[in-house]
Structure formats: C-alpha cells, structure tokens
Scaffold this active site. Structure first.
Site, PDB file in Angstrom:
ATOM      1  CD  GLU A   1      -5.157  -4.036  -4.008  1.00 25.37           C
ATOM      2  OE1 GLU A   1      -5.277  -3.715  -2.810  1.00 25.37           O
ATOM      3  OE2 GLU A   1      -4.124  -4.555  -4.467  1.00 25.37           O
TER       4      GLU A   1
ATOM      5  CB  SER B   1      -0.972  -0.046   1.189  1.00 22.94           C
ATOM      6  OG  SER B   1      -1.987   0.920   1.061  1.00 22.94           O
TER       7      SER B   1
ATOM      8  CG  HIS C   1      -5.668  -2.409   0.470  1.00 26.18           C
ATOM      9  ND1 HIS C   1      -4.872  -2.343  -0.645  1.00 26.18           N
ATOM     10  CD2 HIS C   1      -5.152  -1.493   1.342  1.00 26.18           C
ATOM     11  CE1 HIS C   1      -3.928  -1.428  -0.461  1.00 26.18           C
ATOM     12  NE2 HIS C   1      -4.079  -0.910   0.740  1.00 26.18           N
TER      13      HIS C   1
END
Length: 517
Positions: A325, A189, A419
């Site tokens: 995600e 990330s 995610h």
C-alpha cells in the site's frame, strides 16, 4: 422515456439528457443536492432545486476538488470548476427502463478526504454496464468544507453528502434501470473509509445491501481531535471558529489555511528502531487532518465497536488491500537507510527475533531496509485494520465477509503492488487514460477479467466466488489468482505489539488503549 439518439430520463428534480454510447448511456453531473454556497456552504445538504425543461447531462459536473494534494496524482483526477459540486454520474445499459431492476454499485472516490474526483476516467462504468450493473459515481464535500469542526455547524458534512447521494439513488435509480433494493456501496482509500463509516451508521442501513472496501483504514477521529484541528485552523486563518467567521473567507483563503494542515510527508531523518515502533502503533490520523468524526449524533461509535455490536450483520462485505500500500513512502530514504538491519531494528524495539526474521523473510520482493520499513505502514494502516474488521464480522456475520489481497506488481512502481494499483483491474478499464503510464503497456488482461468478474458477482449475487473469511484464507489476485492463506505475519505482528508495547494495544474499536494488556 428512452430516446435512441439522446436518452432522456425523468428524476425527482426534472428531466436529464444523457449521451448514448456503445453498450450503455452516461448521464453526467446530475445534482443530488443544492449547490453548497452561501447559507448552504457549511450546512447539511439540501434537496436540489427543480429545473424546467430538459437538463443537459453530457458533461462532467463541478468537482469539490479544487486543488491536488501537492503530489502528482497516480491517475487522472480532473478538477472541474463550478458551484454545483454535489452531483453524480450514472452509467447504465437500461436508461428509461424501470422494469429492468439491475443491481447498482455506488462508487465513492478516494483522495485523503482532501482531493479526488468523481469525474476520473478510471471510474467510467462502461464495463459494469456491459455486465448488467448500473454504476453511480458521487462527489462529496472535501477537506475543511466537508469535515472541519465549526462551533455552530453540523459535523460530518461530507458523510451527510454521501447519505444524500444514496437517498437520491433510492428515489431515482429505477428510472435508469437500477434496483434501489440492490445497491452496493464501494470505494477505495478515503472512499473505503467512507464505505465502512456508512456501513456502520444506523441512518444509512436502509440505503444499501452490501459493501466493497478497497484499501480501507481504521481512521475515524474523536470530536476532541476534530475540535483541536478546527480551532487551530481558525487561528491560522484569522477567523472566528463559527459559520459566520468562516463564511467571511473566500474558498481560496480556506484552502490556503487548510494546506498548512495537509497530508503528512515522509521524515528526512529516520531512526530505524523508533520508526518500527511508530509504524506499528495504532494508525491515529494516518496523516490526514480531516475525515469522519464520532460526533455523538450521526456517528456515535467507531467502526470496530459498531461491528462488534452487530451493526450491518445482515449485509455482505468484500474487503481487500494491495500488497504494498504505502511501501514507496519510505523509498526517498533508501540511501540514508542503506546497511540498516531491519531485524535488529525490530529487536531493538522489543519484538521477538524470530518474528522479525519471519517478517523479513515473508517479503523477499523488498530488497532494501527502506522498503521493509515502509511496508510496516501499510501493515498497520490497512492490512491489520481489515483483519480486525474481518475477525469481528466472522463472529457476528459468519459467511458474509470475503477478503482479498491484490499482489500484481506494477513495473512503474518498482515492481510493487501499490495503493490504487487494483483500480483499472476491478473496473476492467486497462485502456483508460493514464493506465499505460502506471501499469506499463501490457498489463495482464486476464487479471482484469478475473478481478472484474469477482466484483460483478459480488454486486449481483453477494458472493465474489471464493470462501468467506474464517480467519485464514482469502483470494490472492495476481497473474495466477487463487485462494490461499493471508494476513499471517500481520496477525503475529499485531499480537506481539500488544504484548511488547501494551500502551499501544489496539482495542476492538481500533482505538489505542492505555494500561497493560
């Protein structure tokens, strides 16, 4: 020197005592730079002050994270108080054995450049130690303190912190059994954005040999954007936009002002067609007001431009994304969007009907309009960013780039691969605190074995075990992991968007271009 009970290692600033564990040793909270307080609060990092005697390194160091993002974190990210926030942890099977020269992975945590913790139990290096890899997990200044524009302060202070940590690794890691010439930088990330930033900074090139980018986005601000936010934040805080002005405020006062410029939240009312267009536009700031900035000094161009120019052309790069995600970002609007025809919404904004139908058909696991619209956020922000970078690398660095798509569905997240879902698999830490809550009581151990082995192979040998990217095939990780075509629908969407909305065309540097295609 290696003490059987409590290992002691000598660093450039002094001796540190770690803790012996089953199979490795952990050294926690070692300062790689001086505490960023007082005159150093908004300055470039300085070398840590040496200490006499043996420093205890058996407990986590202070974290730059002071507050969470306002959301319940998906996994444990502890906040540790204290001023010496620029520190790192070392996990090694070879403490005090400089001749071992084991490969090293330096981990940069995520958290939107505003949160995240190097002390998370999901970043414990014990499984990598078992497989002969030394792991270093680092902190860096966050939010305005790390990335905010100040008229007379250096930009990219958080990036400078990361470089200082890598310089510490270069100078010290041999004492922990690591090889300073065999360093892989890795992150997820915001940590992956940091990895790609470092990957393309000339100043950092000598500090690592390869990189792992997990869910990275094409997100680097211009200096003008950073200055706009910095000045607006100063007005909101009632401070002059200078080091003296900001230094007059307490840390909490700065954080209070920063919170008003926080991560974007989902809209309450959604026009489906307009959302399609906005979701497929260039990612812009991804809702994050802080992060790396093209300042003309440390960062002189975007990641895409640097890759196209051949920067890091000799370095191995592993990149990947999760299947969904930010798909969940839109599920709050499921009732509001009930009955919406996503195909018609896409067509209304000018996309070809056949493409719209193929997009919906390519995601049979997404039964609702909200999920299908939310999926577009991850496509533009993460999947197409990876695709552009990989395509550039295929031209300048053939056979040195590998792509993956992590598609295991978590039962906790509506059977989606969201995610962060891949983290405990890559680290082979399915028994870590919090994993059962987010992955269910029985996440597939074979998937952790396969994924972690690929990471170890890449860090050790520079090859995760499948074919390098040439434009079509990557490794798909799920319970039957195998190579297969990826990013087909993402490429078609990017090509169509550039034709239908030429004013939103993506240049090779990931920036929005004006004019026609």
């Amino acid at each position: 020197m290696n003490n059987v009970i409590a290992p002691i290692v000598t660093t450039t600033a002094g001796d540190v005592r770690g803790v012996r564990r089953d199979g490795d040793a952990a050294f926690l909270g070692i300062p790689y730079a001086a505490a960023p307080v007082g005159a150093l609060r908004f300055a470039a990092p300085r070398a840590p002050n040496p200490w006499a005697g043996v420093r205890d390194a058996t407990r986590p160091g202070a974290t730059p994270q002071r507050r969470l993002l306002g959301l319940e974190p998906s996994f444990p990210e502890p906040t540790v108080p204290g001023h010496e926030t620029l520190n790192l942890n070392v996990f090694t099977p070879a403490a005090g054995e400089p001749d071992r020269r084991l490969p090293v992975m330096v981990w940069i945590h995520g958290g939107g450049f505003a949160a995240g913790s190097q002390a998370s139990p999901w970043y414990d290096g014990r499984s990598f130690s078992r497989d002969g890899v030394v792991v270093v997990t680092i902190s860096y200044r966050l939010g305005f303190h790390g990335y905010g524009w100040i008229a007379d302060a250096p930009m990219n202070r958080g990036v400078l912190d990361q470089i200082a940590a890598l310089e510490w690794v270069r100078d010290n890691i041999a004492a922990f059994g690591g090889d300073p010439a065999a360093v892989t930088i890795a992150g997820q990330s915001a940590g992956a954005i940091s990895v790609m930033t470092l990957f393309t900074i000339p100043l950092a090139q000598s500090l690592f040999r390869s990189a792992i980018c997990m869910s990275g986005a094409d997100r680097i601000q211009s200096l003008a954007e950073a200055e706009h936010v910095g000045r607006a934040l100063a007005v909101a805080a009632g401070a002059e936009p200078t080091v003296a002005g900001w230094s007059a405020l307490t840390e909490d006062q700065v954080l209070d002002a920063q919170d008003a410029f926080g991560i974007a939240t989902p809209p309450d009312e959604i026009d489906p067609a307009a959302f399609v267009r906005s979701a497929l536009m260039p990612p812009g700031d991804q809702g994050m007001p802080f992060g790396p900035v093209i300042d003309g000094d440390l960062l002189t161009r975007s990641v895409g431009d640097a890759l196209a120019g051949g920067v890091a052309a000799d370095k191995d790069l592993l990149m990947g994304v999760t299947a969904h995600e930010f798909t969940l970002w839109m599920l709050h609007a499921e009732e509001h969007l009930r009955g919406v025809d996503v195909v018609e919404a896409m067509v209304e904004e000018g996309l070809p009907r056949e493409l719209a139908r193929d997009y919906v058909a390519s995601h049979p696991e997404l039964p609702s309009a909200a999920a299908l619209l939310g999926q577009l956020i991850g496509i533009r922000g993460f999947r197409q960013s990876m695709m552009r970078w990989a395509d550039l690398r295929a031209k300048t660095s053939p056979d040195l780039t590998w792509l993956y798509d992590f598609r295991w569905p978590s039962p906790f997240y509506s059977d989606l691969g969201v995610h962060c879902v891949e983290l405990p698999f890559a680290w082979d830490l399915l028994d870590a605190d919090g994993v059962a809550r987010t992955h269910g009581p029985h996440p597939p151990r074979e998937l952790a074995k396969v994924t972690h082995a690929a990471w170890v192979a890449f860090v050790t040998e520079g090859d995760p075990g499948w074919r390098p990217w040439t434009g079509g095939v990557g490794m798909v990780f799920n319970e039957t992991s195998r190579e297969q075509p990826i990013l087909g629908i993402e490429r078609r969407l990017a090509d169509a968007a550039a034709v239908v909305w030429p004013e939103t065309k993506i240049g090779r540097d990931g920036a929005r271009e004006s004019g026609s295609s």
